[in-house]
Design an enzyme around this catalytic site. Sequence first.
Site, mmCIF file in Angstrom:
data_model
loop_
_atom_site.group_PDB
_atom_site.id
_atom_site.type_symbol
_atom_site.label_atom_id
_atom_site.label_comp_id
_atom_site.label_asym_id
_atom_site.label_seq_id
_atom_site.Cartn_x
_atom_site.Cartn_y
_atom_site.Cartn_z
ATOM 1 C CB SER A 476 -0.946 0.002 1.208
ATOM 2 O OG SER A 476 -0.222 -0.029 2.426
ATOM 3 C CG ASP A 477 4.303 1.487 2.520
ATOM 4 O OD1 ASP A 477 4.263 0.478 1.788
ATOM 5 O OD2 ASP A 477 5.033 1.539 3.530
ATOM 6 C CB CYS A 478 5.420 0.236 -2.442
ATOM 7 S SG CYS A 478 6.463 -0.470 -1.158
#
Length: 748
Positions: A476-478
């Site tokens: 998700s953060d990538c």
Amino acid sequence: MARKQANGASAASNGYSKKRSSVDSDDHDAKRPRLQESTDKTRWRLRSKGGRHTWHYLEDDEAAKEWPQSYADKYYLGMPLELPELPKATNPLDAVRNGLTFFEKLQLPEGHWGCEYGGPMFLLPGVVIARYVTGNPVPWYYATEIKNYLFARANPVDGGWGLHIEGESTMLGTTLNYTTLRLVGVEADHPVMVKARATMHKMGGAIYAPHWSKFWLTVLGVMKWDIVNPVPPELWLLPDWVPIAPWRWWIHMRQVFLPMSYLWSKKWQAEETDLIRELRKELFVEDWNMIDWAGNRNTIHPNDNYHPKSAFLNTVNWLLVNIWNPVFRTKYLVEKAEEWASELIKMEDENTDYSDLAPVNAAMNTVCCYARDGPGAYSVRRHVERLDEALWVNAEGMLCNGTNGVQCWDTAFAIQAIMDAGLTTDPRWRPMLIKSLEFLEDQQIRENAKHHEKGYRHPRKGAWAFSNKDQGYAVSDCVSEALKSVIILQKTPGFPTLIDDQRIFDAVDTMLTYQNPSGACSSYETPRAGQWMEVLNAAEVFGNIMVEYEYPECTTAVLTTLSLFKKHWPNHRTDEINTFITRAVKWIKGNQKPHGGWYGSWGICFTYATMFALESLASVGEMYETSKYAKKGCDFLISKQREDGGWSESYKACETGEYIEHPTGSQVVMTAWALIGLIKAKYPHLEPIKKGIKLLMDRQQPNGEWLQEAIEGVFNKSCMISYPNYKFVFPLKAMGLFATRYPDEKVV
């Protein structure tokens, strides 16, 4: 349980166990590489192709001449760069320019930045053991630098190895890395080995190693399968609705359990060699033939027992061994379970072109393919090729990265650092930024995984992975950080639009799938079971490993990117995005600790997560003066500032859940994290911020770089991991933010 000899006593002479097959000593010697004192560092080259990194040692003089070393090669290897001194920075923006002047020399031709992603000390042994047992020993130049790295990372006091490079000696680290050194050709009487062996014996010998170590040593044939707690592949036959079905586990846990269960069920072991027989004498304090293997399944040294097995799991293991295996585990059921496990392994290999999720399961899958398909199979050969992509050479030697790189992740942060300094429109940096944009365009994942539903994969269309699209696991953060960087550049005049609106919408649509009912986001996928599943945690050395958890870092990354996205595309899924943001903000506020910080699970620790939390609150207009949550977060950071203006947090904070300072003092990375949070939140008092900025400027070297300090990253609470590029991108971002927010303020 076997009776142990006095600490430090040498093992008695061992006989031979019943073996799968044996080879003579000539074959044994042929499997071991010829070791040298060192390699010639001028002959190493890093090749990057399609975001895939492989190190090559050019033994031929002409080949070395035709392929000269780059600045990046030399930097990674710790060789002198002989760069001129830059004009001394008199303000933060000049320091940013100096830092970029150095950092752009490390950009690889494809447009991204590479670096080692080491730290854990259990990764390299898996790769070396997998290659040894499949008849693919590492070449001499690998072996030499593996030896040098492990020698350099031995504990200077007791000679052992820890779970990670800054940790105390453990049986996991010591048994596996001692074994690795023997496999690459180091003799048992070498002083390093003698010292390590004494520590290992003092800690009780290899029977005190945790589950993962016992698994690998059993595959190698140094232990017997009776010492490994049950890993039944029959669990994969459970219907999906069953609460403990493996598809509900965290992705790393289930992808490790999968090959582990296949090999456990097959009771597969390597060919017996003289070296394996020697290791049976060296790793234990008791006579190998007299060891009560089954009685030592749960024997573990306290240094390794971070997460003791629950009473429930011990009961389950007892039932599996004493009732399930002898009574209910029929041949038909075993064959069906092994067949399905094998099919799932094939799907993982095909989804990633044999690079797999990470080197832990990649090494295990390599052995599974060897056991299933035979030594000459394409699956084995391709696995061995791709294992090289996890190996890295630095000044100390050769190590194994936690994944096959950090390519997309670090490139996204580099772009954002330049943006925050207001330099995206500066023609000086445009070529570097265009190459970065081209790389992210190339690495966007355009479709879901081949075996999306059958392989229990989360949607990934339009996403980015942590490393590259071959590995292909969206996080998700990538996805968020990469998309944020793409939007920043493509909305800056003068930059090409390489990723069209539909592809950006694809990324956003995938991002929206990550929100949990609570409003938070997890990492690879939404949680499929609750924390109660930790009663089945058999890893012992890790915490929070069984299921996905909710992370402030992931939640804030998605939040800040969606806040940016809606400014440029206000009509795409407007209501859903607004609802997502509202729920995410509510969760972030509720996740704040009483002291004002947030606990970080992927970086160390409260400093890391608090930076992201304050940045995300600022993205929705909540600052120090307008939000009690932002104010409390800033006050927390200020309370931890040191006299010299810096911040210093130890990895021990991740283990204990309490803020602990690093014994070496202020760190540039933690200092930058704290400053970014404070500046984003518009903390009103400038003097503490200026002191921190001054520390960053003072630590900058004459050529523009910063030197490596303490380890920066973490996973599963107890294992630390390195992010060397953080010492560039975050100081650049902090100083750039200061320069653009306070252009008239003087620091020096």
